[in-house]
Design a protein around this motif. Sequence first.
Motif, PDB file in Angstrom:
ATOM      1  N   MET A   8       0.855  -1.191   0.000  1.00 29.37           N
ATOM      2  CA  MET A   8       0.000   0.000   0.000  1.00 29.37           C
ATOM      3  C   MET A   8       0.890   1.240   0.000  1.00 29.37           C
ATOM      4  O   MET A   8       1.905   1.283   0.707  1.00 29.37           O
ATOM      5  N   ILE A   9       0.523   2.241  -0.775  1.00 31.41           N
ATOM      6  CA  ILE A   9       1.284   3.486  -0.881  1.00 31.41           C
ATOM      7  C   ILE A   9       0.532   4.594  -0.153  1.00 31.41           C
ATOM      8  O   ILE A   9      -0.651   4.833  -0.433  1.00 31.41           O
ATOM      9  N   ASP A  14      -0.617  13.266  -5.122  1.00 30.00           N
ATOM     10  CA  ASP A  14      -1.154  12.338  -6.107  1.00 30.00           C
ATOM     11  C   ASP A  14      -0.089  11.873  -7.098  1.00 30.00           C
ATOM     12  O   ASP A  14      -0.021  10.691  -7.446  1.00 30.00           O
ATOM     13  N   ARG A  17       2.200   9.215  -5.605  1.00 33.66           N
ATOM     14  CA  ARG A  17       1.545   7.904  -5.559  1.00 33.66           C
ATOM     15  C   ARG A  17       1.499   7.268  -6.946  1.00 33.66           C
ATOM     16  O   ARG A  17       1.781   6.076  -7.102  1.00 33.66           O
ATOM     17  N   LYS A  18       1.156   8.076  -7.943  1.00 33.83           N
ATOM     18  CA  LYS A  18       1.075   7.552  -9.308  1.00 33.83           C
ATOM     19  C   LYS A  18       2.443   7.094  -9.799  1.00 33.83           C
ATOM     20  O   LYS A  18       2.564   6.049 -10.457  1.00 33.83           O
ATOM     21  N   LYS A  21       3.419   3.863  -7.995  1.00 34.55           N
ATOM     22  CA  LYS A  21       2.586   2.761  -8.493  1.00 34.55           C
ATOM     23  C   LYS A  21       3.033   2.323  -9.882  1.00 34.55           C
ATOM     24  O   LYS A  21       3.082   1.114 -10.176  1.00 34.55           O
ATOM     25  N   ILE A  32       0.266  -3.794  -5.950  1.00 36.14           N
ATOM     26  CA  ILE A  32      -0.191  -2.573  -5.287  1.00 36.14           C
ATOM     27  C   ILE A  32      -1.682  -2.743  -4.993  1.00 36.14           C
ATOM     28  O   ILE A  32      -2.528  -2.622  -5.882  1.00 36.14           O
ATOM     29  N   GLU A  35      -4.043   2.622  -2.221  1.00 36.09           N
ATOM     30  CA  GLU A  35      -3.336   3.850  -1.877  1.00 36.09           C
ATOM     31  C   GLU A  35      -4.099   4.580  -0.781  1.00 36.09           C
ATOM     32  O   GLU A  35      -5.281   4.323  -0.555  1.00 36.09           O
TER      33      GLU A  35
END
Length: 211
Positions: A8-9, A14, A17-18, A21, A32, A35
């Motif tokens: 999990m991030i 944003d 995270r992107k 991922k 993944i 989030e």
Amino acid sequence: MTEKIKVMIVDDHDMVRKGLKAYLSTESDIDIVGEAASGNEAVRTFEVLQPEVILMDLIMEDGNGIEATKQILAKDPTKKLIILTSFYDDEQVFPAIEAGAMSYLLKTASSEEIIQAIHKAHLGKTVIDGKVAQKLVAGLHKSPQPFDQLTTREKEVLKLIAEGKNNSEIAETLFIGIKTVKTHVSSIFSKLEVADRTQAAIYAYQNHLFR
């Protein structure tokens, strides 16, 4: 077939995270599972997402990473927390390690380093960034000072005490209640081993705490 490591991030940006991922998803043994955009959201959702490894940012608007790490591990000590942050000052490093983080990496780490840290965390092994490791070693050889025992908020209160502000003024300045101020003041007196506000202010100035 090897089971994938569920990750999990947690980060309030944003794009971060992107980005994480995107390159972590290229690993065949990493999945993944979700989030979270804040520490509080991570605490609320990790039981649903059931990650094995959590990449945790530290400084977020809604619940910081240190508190989230504490709360998650209190609920499930089997979770492996990897701190991934831009900060490596004493006020972040030591509380994060004490909170139970498995590893501590800076956001300057390469994708290979992060992937390696995930694999090692899954096996119960620690990875610490070189700069952070230096901080930890230096901390082991440094005698603890009373001032170091103060929380960030207590340091703010001490600064205002040294400026001559009373409890009401401190409460107004920091947007907290009078009772909370009194609790902080009592804790400061105890940690600094002083009897009153005057002695606390003298301690602050004699030790060049605020310039």
